[in-house]
Design a protein around this motif. Structure first.
Motif, PDB file in Angstrom:
ATOM      1  N   ALA A  78       0.833  -1.197   0.000  1.00  0.00           N
ATOM      2  CA  ALA A  78       0.000   0.000   0.000  1.00  0.00           C
ATOM      3  C   ALA A  78       0.866   1.244   0.000  1.00  0.00           C
ATOM      4  CB  ALA A  78      -0.926   0.001   1.220  1.00  0.00           C
ATOM      5  N   LYS A  79       0.361   2.304  -0.647  1.00  0.00           N
ATOM      6  CA  LYS A  79       1.069   3.586  -0.708  1.00  0.00           C
ATOM      7  C   LYS A  79       0.100   4.723  -0.415  1.00  0.00           C
ATOM      8  CE  LYS A  79       4.536   2.076  -4.101  1.00  0.00           C
ATOM      9  NZ  LYS A  79       5.119   2.300  -5.454  1.00  0.00           N
ATOM     10  N   VAL A  80       0.641   5.775   0.207  1.00  0.00           N
ATOM     11  CA  VAL A  80      -0.147   6.977   0.507  1.00  0.00           C
ATOM     12  C   VAL A  80       0.499   8.164  -0.187  1.00  0.00           C
ATOM     13  CG1 VAL A  80      -1.031   8.501   2.309  1.00  0.00           C
ATOM     14  CG2 VAL A  80      -0.836   6.037   2.755  1.00  0.00           C
ATOM     15  N   TYR A  81      -0.297   8.921  -0.950  1.00  0.00           N
ATOM     16  CA  TYR A  81       0.172  10.108  -1.666  1.00  0.00           C
ATOM     17  C   TYR A  81      -0.450  11.356  -1.045  1.00  0.00           C
ATOM     18  CZ  TYR A  81       1.602   6.971  -5.500  1.00  0.00           C
ATOM     19  OH  TYR A  81       2.181   5.974  -6.256  1.00  0.00           O
ATOM     20  N   ASN A  82       0.283  12.449  -1.064  1.00  0.00           N
ATOM     21  CA  ASN A  82      -0.221  13.727  -0.592  1.00  0.00           C
ATOM     22  C   ASN A  82      -0.270  14.714  -1.745  1.00  0.00           C
ATOM     23  OD1 ASN A  82      -0.965  15.910   1.093  1.00  0.00           O
ATOM     24  ND2 ASN A  82       1.178  16.549   1.233  1.00  0.00           N
ATOM     25  N   GLY A  83      -1.468  15.163  -2.093  1.00  0.00           N
ATOM     26  CA  GLY A  83      -1.603  16.118  -3.193  1.00  0.00           C
ATOM     27  C   GLY A  83      -1.073  15.555  -4.495  1.00  0.00           C
ATOM     28  N   THR A  84      -0.356  16.365  -5.241  1.00  0.00           N
ATOM     29  CA  THR A  84       0.169  15.945  -6.547  1.00  0.00           C
ATOM     30  C   THR A  84       1.611  15.443  -6.457  1.00  0.00           C
ATOM     31  OG1 THR A  84       0.829  18.235  -6.980  1.00  0.00           O
ATOM     32  CG2 THR A  84      -1.340  17.540  -7.778  1.00  0.00           C
ATOM     33  N   SER A  85       2.154  15.365  -5.249  1.00  0.00           N
ATOM     34  CA  SER A  85       3.526  14.897  -5.076  1.00  0.00           C
ATOM     35  C   SER A  85       3.640  13.412  -5.397  1.00  0.00           C
ATOM     36  CB  SER A  85       3.983  15.149  -3.633  1.00  0.00           C
ATOM     37  OG  SER A  85       5.243  14.531  -3.385  1.00  0.00           O
ATOM     38  N   ASP A  86       4.779  13.021  -5.979  1.00  0.00           N
ATOM     39  CA  ASP A  86       5.026  11.613  -6.269  1.00  0.00           C
ATOM     40  C   ASP A  86       5.627  10.880  -5.071  1.00  0.00           C
ATOM     41  OD1 ASP A  86       4.064  11.574  -8.872  1.00  0.00           O
ATOM     42  OD2 ASP A  86       5.967  12.259  -9.715  1.00  0.00           O
ATOM     43  N   TYR A  87       5.945  11.604  -4.021  1.00  0.00           N
ATOM     44  CA  TYR A  87       6.514  10.973  -2.825  1.00  0.00           C
ATOM     45  C   TYR A  87       5.420  10.166  -2.127  1.00  0.00           C
ATOM     46  CZ  TYR A  87       9.013  10.245   1.534  1.00  0.00           C
ATOM     47  OH  TYR A  87       9.624   9.656   2.613  1.00  0.00           O
ATOM     48  N   THR A  88       5.766   8.958  -1.672  1.00  0.00           N
ATOM     49  CA  THR A  88       4.766   8.094  -1.055  1.00  0.00           C
ATOM     50  C   THR A  88       5.234   7.567   0.293  1.00  0.00           C
ATOM     51  OG1 THR A  88       5.627   6.044  -2.061  1.00  0.00           O
ATOM     52  CG2 THR A  88       3.980   7.303  -3.314  1.00  0.00           C
ATOM     53  N   LEU A  89       4.263   7.398   1.179  1.00  0.00           N
ATOM     54  CA  LEU A  89       4.465   6.615   2.390  1.00  0.00           C
ATOM     55  C   LEU A  89       4.142   5.181   2.001  1.00  0.00           C
ATOM     56  CD1 LEU A  89       4.870   6.147   5.425  1.00  0.00           C
ATOM     57  CD2 LEU A  89       2.506   6.872   5.777  1.00  0.00           C
ATOM     58  N   SER A  92      -3.570   2.185  -3.192  1.00  0.00           N
ATOM     59  CA  SER A  92      -3.097   3.560  -3.068  1.00  0.00           C
ATOM     60  C   SER A  92      -4.180   4.429  -2.455  1.00  0.00           C
ATOM     61  CB  SER A  92      -2.707   4.127  -4.439  1.00  0.00           C
ATOM     62  OG  SER A  92      -1.640   3.390  -5.012  1.00  0.00           O
ATOM     63  N   GLU A  93      -3.765   5.334  -1.587  1.00  0.00           N
ATOM     64  CA  GLU A  93      -4.660   6.339  -1.021  1.00  0.00           C
ATOM     65  C   GLU A  93      -4.086   7.691  -1.404  1.00  0.00           C
ATOM     66  OE1 GLU A  93      -8.114   7.408   0.656  1.00  0.00           O
ATOM     67  OE2 GLU A  93      -7.425   5.335   0.898  1.00  0.00           O
ATOM     68  N   CYS A  94      -4.802   8.418  -2.256  1.00  0.00           N
ATOM     69  CA  CYS A  94      -4.311   9.674  -2.796  1.00  0.00           C
ATOM     70  C   CYS A  94      -5.125  10.822  -2.217  1.00  0.00           C
ATOM     71  CB  CYS A  94      -4.418   9.682  -4.319  1.00  0.00           C
ATOM     72  SG  CYS A  94      -3.703   8.216  -5.119  1.00  0.00           S
ATOM     73  N   LEU A 152      -7.391   3.533  -4.512  1.00  0.00           N
ATOM     74  CA  LEU A 152      -7.306   2.525  -5.567  1.00  0.00           C
ATOM     75  C   LEU A 152      -7.153   1.153  -4.922  1.00  0.00           C
ATOM     76  CD1 LEU A 152      -4.776   4.384  -7.899  1.00  0.00           C
ATOM     77  CD2 LEU A 152      -7.277   4.334  -8.108  1.00  0.00           C
ATOM     78  N   LEU A 153      -8.089   0.266  -5.199  1.00  0.00           N
ATOM     79  CA  LEU A 153      -8.052  -1.085  -4.651  1.00  0.00           C
ATOM     80  C   LEU A 153      -7.797  -2.057  -5.794  1.00  0.00           C
ATOM     81  CD1 LEU A 153     -11.136  -0.837  -2.259  1.00  0.00           C
ATOM     82  CD2 LEU A 153      -8.722  -0.454  -1.724  1.00  0.00           C
ATOM     83  N   PRO A 154      -6.620  -2.669  -5.836  1.00  0.00           N
ATOM     84  CA  PRO A 154      -6.252  -3.530  -6.964  1.00  0.00           C
ATOM     85  C   PRO A 154      -6.999  -4.859  -6.945  1.00  0.00           C
ATOM     86  CG  PRO A 154      -4.569  -3.665  -5.265  1.00  0.00           C
ATOM     87  CD  PRO A 154      -5.566  -2.632  -4.796  1.00  0.00           C
ATOM     88  N   ALA A 190     -22.279  -1.327  15.974  1.00  0.00           N
ATOM     89  CA  ALA A 190     -21.321  -1.000  17.036  1.00  0.00           C
ATOM     90  C   ALA A 190     -20.319   0.041  16.558  1.00  0.00           C
ATOM     91  CB  ALA A 190     -20.585  -2.264  17.491  1.00  0.00           C
ATOM     92  N   VAL A 191     -19.695  -0.221  15.395  1.00  0.00           N
ATOM     93  CA  VAL A 191     -18.677   0.685  14.845  1.00  0.00           C
ATOM     94  C   VAL A 191     -18.823   0.766  13.333  1.00  0.00           C
ATOM     95  CG1 VAL A 191     -16.227   1.226  14.702  1.00  0.00           C
ATOM     96  CG2 VAL A 191     -17.074  -0.073  16.648  1.00  0.00           C
ATOM     97  N   GLY A 192     -18.986   1.978  12.829  1.00  0.00           N
ATOM     98  CA  GLY A 192     -18.987   2.212  11.388  1.00  0.00           C
ATOM     99  C   GLY A 192     -17.810   3.112  11.058  1.00  0.00           C
ATOM    100  N   MET A 193     -16.821   2.578  10.372  1.00  0.00           N
ATOM    101  CA  MET A 193     -15.555   3.278  10.156  1.00  0.00           C
ATOM    102  C   MET A 193     -15.528   4.069   8.843  1.00  0.00           C
ATOM    103  SD  MET A 193     -13.319   2.660  12.644  1.00  0.00           S
ATOM    104  CE  MET A 193     -11.713   2.862  11.859  1.00  0.00           C
ATOM    105  N   HIS A 194     -14.719   5.121   8.828  1.00  0.00           N
ATOM    106  CA  HIS A 194     -14.344   5.758   7.561  1.00  0.00           C
ATOM    107  C   HIS A 194     -13.571   4.709   6.750  1.00  0.00           C
ATOM    108  CE1 HIS A 194     -12.273   8.313   4.679  1.00  0.00           C
ATOM    109  NE2 HIS A 194     -13.026   9.336   5.045  1.00  0.00           N
ATOM    110  N   PRO A 195     -13.811   4.614   5.435  1.00  0.00           N
ATOM    111  CA  PRO A 195     -13.199   3.532   4.646  1.00  0.00           C
ATOM    112  C   PRO A 195     -11.700   3.668   4.405  1.00  0.00           C
ATOM    113  CG  PRO A 195     -14.409   5.018   3.207  1.00  0.00           C
ATOM    114  CD  PRO A 195     -14.722   5.439   4.620  1.00  0.00           C
ATOM    115  N   VAL A 196     -11.071   4.779   4.829  1.00  0.00           N
ATOM    116  CA  VAL A 196      -9.676   5.005   4.478  1.00  0.00           C
ATOM    117  C   VAL A 196      -8.758   3.911   5.022  1.00  0.00           C
ATOM    118  CG1 VAL A 196      -9.194   6.488   6.479  1.00  0.00           C
ATOM    119  CG2 VAL A 196      -7.853   6.754   4.389  1.00  0.00           C
TER     120      VAL A 196
END
Length: 392
Positions: A79-90, A205-207, A216-218, A292-298
């Protein structure tokens, strides 16, 4: 009593909970307002469920995993996390690369309707489960002696224990007087499958773009489920587009990272709401699943927590019954409440705080978001902790 356990709601959590009592002496009655046909053959609803290794284990123990076609179980490698339009990923790499594990994936993806069908097929074979479909619940109440449910048709049922499994907006929870923290994100979730010319490499990916979030869920190498969250006031800008233009909009958001994209199915949308009950039990009653718990899908933890709730509560009940104890007693239910709250409460509030941070768009926060990703990427203990949560 008419039954030992009465479950309101025959969704994937309610059915999985009922399946936990196969071969037990306890009698289970399920009430579901939807028609039986929709439970037997649930329609595709656009939701692809990310399942942890723990969830896979629970589903295997319940016989559900074995009922899902192998070609409908998709590998989630990393899994990768993107911030804005940057190509840098967590980046959260596959476990075998991260810590020498034997598995080749963070988890698995399965469409929601396959999970629901598998759960129903297991429950349908159980002689101690009665499934009442096509009838709603008008009123519920409990006291020290029993739980009582009045149906829309005027019939009244009594049980030793009442289980609410009827969605995050649970009317059963409200009638039981159990309060809940509710968070309306003011956003709409739009989901659809796309085909594309460049491989997704089985990477989720979470952008966090500005104004929109795209997950994006492959699925297959050239098939990906897109999940866009957007302000309710702007959702019509995407929902009103012809489907092929919506796919091109996702392609534009990604800057062509997946090549040319085209629609590969229907489009679905849902309001984005989070909920966490103050307590998961009351007098002769308990909450499971989204009630009981409904989560944000992130963080993709919705059904994983639902399965966990069925596993913890059913084990408490079965142990009590084997010892001749009252399955609806406060000490049995309170133990479930404590165990499940310890995991869900910090995860729920932590997720909401993270989403708020990564969707705040003033200039200082934008800079801080990028710094947080870079710092997190270089803190192995933190990445290990997050990876542990992702894999279960």
């Amino acid at each position: 009593m008419d039954t030992d356990i009465l479950i309101v709601g025959a969704g994937p959590a309610g059915l999985a909970f009922a399946r936990q009592f196969k071969n037990s002496r306890l009698r289970i009655t399920m009430i579901e307002k939807a028609p039986l046909e929709s439970i037997q053959n649930p329609a595709y609803d656009g939701r692809e469920i990310a399942l942890t290794h723990r969830s896979r284990e629970i589903m295997q123990n319940l016989g559900m995993w074995q009922r899902i076609p192998e070609n409908e179980i998709y590998r989630l490698r990393d899994a990768k996390v993107y911030n804005g339009t940057s190509d840098y990923t967590l980046h959260f790499p596959q476990p075998s690369q991260a810590r020498g594990g034997k598995t080749d994936r963070l988890g698995n993806l399965i469409a929601n309707h396959h999970i629901r069908r598998a759960a129903y097929e297991e429950v349908a074979q159980m002689h101690n489960v009665t499934l009442r479909c096509g009838v709603g619940v008008k009123h519920v109440e409990t006291n020290a002696q029993r739980a009582l449910v009045q149906l829309d048709n005027g019939e009244t049922l009594t049980a030793k224990l009442l289980i609410a499994a009827d969605s995050r907006m649970s009317q059963t929870r409200r009638q039981l007087g159990i309060a809940a923290d509710m968070h309306d994100f003011g956003r709409t979730v739009i989901v659809f499958r796309t085909k594309h010319t460049i491989s997704n490499q089985h990477t989720a990916s979470e952008c966090f773009f500005y104004g929109r979030t795209l997950a994006l869920l492959p699925l297959e190498e050239h098939l990906t489920n897109c999940v866009i969250t957007i302000s309710n006031t702007k959702a019509h800008e995407l929902l009103d587009l012809p489907h092929e233009q919506l796919a091109k909009e996702a392609e534009k958001m990604l800057g062509g990272k997946l090549g040319e994209m085209e629609m590969a199915g229907s489009v679905h949308s849902y309001p984005l709401m989070g909920v966490h009950a103050k307590r998961f039990c009351g007098t002769r009653c308990a909450l499971i699943g989204d009630a009981a718990v409904g989560m944000h899908p992130v963080t993709a933890h919705g059904y994983n927590l639902g399965l966990e709730s069925t596993d913890i509560l059913s084990q408490q009940i079965l142990q009590a019954d084997s010892r001749g104890k009252d399955i609806g007693s406060s000490d049995v239910l309170e133990m479930y409440n404590i165990k499940h709250q310890l995991h869900t409460r910090p995860l729920y509030h932590g997720t909401n705080a993270m989403v708020t941070f990564f969707t705040t768009e003033n200039a200082p926060t934008k800079l801080l978001r990028d710094a947080v990703l870079r710092v997190s990427n270089n803190l192995p203990p933190l990445k290990k902790l997050i990876s542990k949560q992702l894999t279960g």
